[in-house]
Design a protein around this motif. Structure first.
Motif, short mmCIF file in Angstrom:
data_model
loop_
_atom_site.label_atom_id
_atom_site.label_comp_id
_atom_site.label_asym_id
_atom_site.label_seq_id
_atom_site.Cartn_x
_atom_site.Cartn_y
_atom_site.Cartn_z
N ASN A 9 17.03 38.61 -3.18
CA ASN A 9 15.69 38.51 -3.00
C ASN A 9 15.29 39.07 -1.64
O ASN A 9 16.47 39.26 -0.88
CB ASN A 9 15.49 37.11 -3.02
N GLU A 81 2.56 34.27 -3.06
CA GLU A 81 3.79 35.02 -3.32
C GLU A 81 3.93 36.10 -2.05
O GLU A 81 4.90 36.23 -1.35
CB GLU A 81 3.99 35.48 -4.46
N GLU A 146 5.95 31.53 -10.06
CA GLU A 146 6.51 32.64 -9.23
C GLU A 146 6.29 32.45 -7.63
O GLU A 146 7.16 32.58 -6.77
CB GLU A 146 6.17 33.74 -9.75
N ILE A 149 8.57 29.44 -6.14
CA ILE A 149 9.88 29.85 -6.09
C ILE A 149 9.85 30.56 -4.87
O ILE A 149 10.81 30.39 -4.01
CB ILE A 149 10.38 30.70 -7.19
N TYR A 196 11.91 31.92 -16.63
CA TYR A 196 13.39 32.35 -16.58
C TYR A 196 13.22 32.41 -15.03
O TYR A 196 14.88 31.94 -14.65
CB TYR A 196 13.37 34.09 -16.98
N ARG A 197 12.55 32.79 -14.00
CA ARG A 197 12.90 32.58 -12.79
C ARG A 197 12.91 30.99 -12.32
O ARG A 197 13.87 30.63 -11.66
CB ARG A 197 11.60 33.02 -11.93
N ASP A 200 16.29 29.48 -13.52
CA ASP A 200 17.46 30.36 -12.37
C ASP A 200 17.28 29.30 -11.29
O ASP A 200 18.40 28.86 -10.47
CB ASP A 200 17.46 31.63 -12.00
N ALA A 201 16.11 29.08 -10.39
CA ALA A 201 16.03 28.35 -9.42
C ALA A 201 16.16 27.03 -9.39
O ALA A 201 16.67 26.26 -8.37
CB ALA A 201 14.25 28.52 -9.10
N ARG A 208 14.36 27.90 -19.51
CA ARG A 208 15.10 29.20 -20.14
C ARG A 208 14.59 29.00 -21.71
O ARG A 208 14.15 30.16 -22.28
CB ARG A 208 16.42 29.22 -19.96
N ASP A 274 14.61 40.14 -19.45
CA ASP A 274 15.13 38.88 -18.97
C ASP A 274 15.66 38.08 -20.14
O ASP A 274 16.74 37.44 -19.96
CB ASP A 274 13.85 37.87 -18.52
N ARG A 342 14.40 45.17 -14.26
CA ARG A 342 15.06 44.23 -15.07
C ARG A 342 16.32 45.21 -15.83
O ARG A 342 17.18 44.76 -16.33
CB ARG A 342 14.25 43.48 -15.82
#
Length: 644
Positions: A9, A81, A146, A149, A196-197, A200-201, A208, A274, A342
């Motif tokens: 990141n 963001e 997004e 995150i 998806y993000r 993961d976070a 997911r 993803d 990706r």
């Protein structure tokens, strides 16, 4: 293929002096404040945004009806963001305070069931999900996820992410394969990559699974109130807004050609990538590569612009790439960066990083002015203002950048791309470092049981020398891969000042396996000659013409340098050329001076029999495409020109 690539990141990257540090400084000093004022309706002479005001209304701190587009919330999300990435680049207490105030409004506007959307809050949330084709609710939710995150990564503050987790939980309760839930998807993909993000976070597989559901159901059921609803209340406006416009005419595992609305397509394909990264399903990769090949071989402009038709902001057919009427939306180019990255994390093949580079320096970057206060929604490759401003079929082509738009998806999108540029430079495994983009930067990666510091210094894209320093505590056996750009035909490689020939080329990366020791240095020099580039003859209107490139930069001719009637100019492809360093509006640039001719034909009767026309020798000046339109408004410009 590499399935265990670790990406980074932006917080893990320190940008050093150079092209992208300067752009990120502009983001912090100008772009973010300008956009914040505009989102708050404080910028004179531009369309009102209403974006922040809408959240004040939804939070019941202001009376009124939400203004702007139905997806206006996404402008706020993308700004958060972008601002979060800017905080990673440079801490700013005042900016963080502004974001916190905005987060407070978003949290206060959230309904008890978790729902967040200013438009449907005003309309009545019992009508939520009533227009999944064009309502953009899940699209807005995705952008807010997004943003949450990114803000958490920048500050460690969880308030906004907790708000969006509550919203994601509501979506999971109301959508899914189970009986009694909505079996549907959003008309504009975005929620999928956000979920998806979020998975993961938060380390929560529910998100997911929900993203997988939205991916898998697409094109298999008929959405409520949509153009593919056989007995719905609304009919499509035209053939251009049928189910393929929404990327919903077939399941994702049946797709082989890029189609439909260009931004929707890029977000969907990013979501497919993803999904593949998490499942390894061979059929998904087969479709992804087929889609990629169709795009890069038949449906993308030399600048990286995509989407050649304004009506529907969409793809049409193979080789339909008109330079003057093309749509080439800034957001579509940015979406292609997301998809390409990706793909690169799945299969480290230089063609994906090449495409990111093409967008970074051409198709996406042209969407913002050098001073950061004006934007292109559409990025033409040719414009004659007196014609474009009169013709109905060119009404989408602005002859100069605008301070804002009624539909302002692009300004905040380009801001978040600039702010996140660091994430596209490196990736790594336990034993392998990949350098995808040549940007002055410093980072630390775990390698061979220790942390390795990588120092990259370069004046790219203006010249092709890249210097790398590797700092470590002890020697280690590892692999370093340097992307050989597709435009590069010749290079030299030195390690500790000595020519290094023990390299091999793997999928476009110059790869070095060796035992590295503390303070090793690598110098990679890429030759950057000026090149005339031809197009496939199946593209209409490009015959006998060429475009100009030097390194990753596409160049163009502007009226301010070459006079009007640019179509009269011819470039001598075998003549002399000279590269000069200089400034355009106080920003660094390299211009190219070329031998050429001006062929002026003036006839008495408009049309007359052919004769030998006189050509006057002239010097032609070309500038980087992304810098056009910054010195004067309403000027002719073209990328493709005749050659002799």
């Amino acid at each position: 293929m590499y399935h265990t690539i670790n990406d980074m990141n932006p917080k893990e990257i320190t940008l050093l002096e150079g092209f992208w540090r300067n752009r990120n400084q502009l983001l912090a000093d100008v772009i973010i404040p300008y956009q914040w004022d505009t989102l708050n309706n404080r910028t004179e002479g531009v369309p009102l945004s209403h974006a922040v005001e809408n959240f004040r209304i939804a939070a019941k701190e202001l009376q009124g009806i939400p203004g702007g587009t139905i997806f206006q919330d996404s402008d706020v999300a993308k700004w958060i963001e972008a601002a979060s990435y800017s905080l990673m680049f440079q801490p700013n207490h005042a900016l963080e305070t502004s974001i916190d105030e905005l987060v407070r409004l978003i949290e206060k506007s959230q309904h008890s069931n978790g729902y967040v959307n200013t438009f449907f809050t005003a309309k009545g949330i019992e009508q939520r999900w009533s227009d999944l084709e064009m309502g953009h609710e899940l699209y807005c939710a995705g952008h807010l996820i997004e943003a949450s995150i990114a803000y958490y990564q920048a500050t460690g503050k969880r308030v906004l992410m907790d708000v969006m987790i509550r919203y994601a939980n509501l979506i999971a309760e109301e959508f899914g394969p189970e009986e009694g839930k909505l079996h549907a998807y959003d008309g504009h993909p975005e929620i999928e990559i956000a979920l998806y993000r979020l998975a993961d976070a938060s380390d929560d597989n529910r998100y997911r699974n929900l993203a997988d559901y939205f991916m898998n159901i697409r094109g298999t059921v008929r959405n409520k109130n949509g153009s593919i609803n056989a007995d719905g209340a609304r009919k499509p406006k035209s053939r251009w807004f049928e189910s393929d416009y929404f990327l919903a005419d077939k399941p994702i595992r049946s797709m082989t050609e890029v189609n439909g609305h260009a931004v929707r397509a890029m977000y969907l394909y990013a979501g497919m990538a993803d999904q593949y990264r998490r499942t390894g399903e061979p059929e998904l990769w087969e479709k992804l590569t087929a889609l990629w090949n169709n795009l890069v071989q038949k449906r993308v402009y030399i600048t990286g612009g995509i989407g050649s038709q304004s009506h529907g902001e969409r793809f049409t057919v193979d080789y339909d790439l008109p330079p003057d009427r093309g749509y080439t939306e800034t957001c579509a180019s940015i979406g292609l960066v997301f998809w390409a990255w990706r793909m690169s994390c799945i299969d480290v093949d230089s063609r994906y990083a090449d495409m990111i580079e093409k967008e970074m320096y051409n198709g996406a970057l042209s969407g913002i002015s050098l001073d950061g206060k004006a934007y292109f929604y559409v990025n033409p490759l040719e414009i004659t203002p007196r014609i474009a401003t009169f013709r109905q079929d060119m009404e989408h082509v602005l002859p100069h950048r605008a301070g804002w738009f009624d539909c302002a998806c692009c300004p905040t999108n380009i801001a978040r791309l600039i702010g996140s540029i660091g994430k596209y430079i490196y990736s790594f495994t336990d034993t392998h470092i990949f350098i995808h983009q040549y940007i002055s930067s410093e980072t630390e990666v775990p390698l061979g049981g220790q942390n390795i510091t990588i120092l990259q210094e370069t004046n790219y894209p203006w010249n092709g020398e890249i210097r790398l320093g590797l700092q470590m505590q002890r020697e280690t056996q590892a692999t370093l891969s340097l992307r050989k750009p597709a435009w590069c035909d010749a290079w030299t490689l030195l390690i500790n000042g000595t020519d290094w020939n023990a390299w091999y080329l793997e999928k476009g990366y110059i790869t070095i396996d060796r035992k590295w020791v503390p303070s090793d240095t690598v110098v990679f020099r890429l030759e950057m000659p000026v090149k005339c580039i031809q197009a496939d003859s199946r593209i209409q209107g490009y015959g006998g013409k060429a475009a100009l490139m030097r390194g990753p930069l596409v160049y163009c001719l502007e009226e301010i340098d070459n006079g009007p009637q640019l179509q009269e100019l011819l470039i001598d492809s075998k003549g002399n050329n000279k590269v000069e360093e200089g400034l355009i509006q106080s920003f660094p640039s390299t211009t190219i001076l070329l031998d050429g001719y001006r062929e002026t034909v003036r006839v008495d009767n408009l049309y007359e029999p052919m004769k030998q026309n006189e050509r006057k020798q002239v010097q032609v000046k070309a500038i980087p495409y992304f810098q056009w339109g910054n010195r004067a408004k309403d000027q002719e410009m073209r990328v493709w020109f005749r050659i002799v």
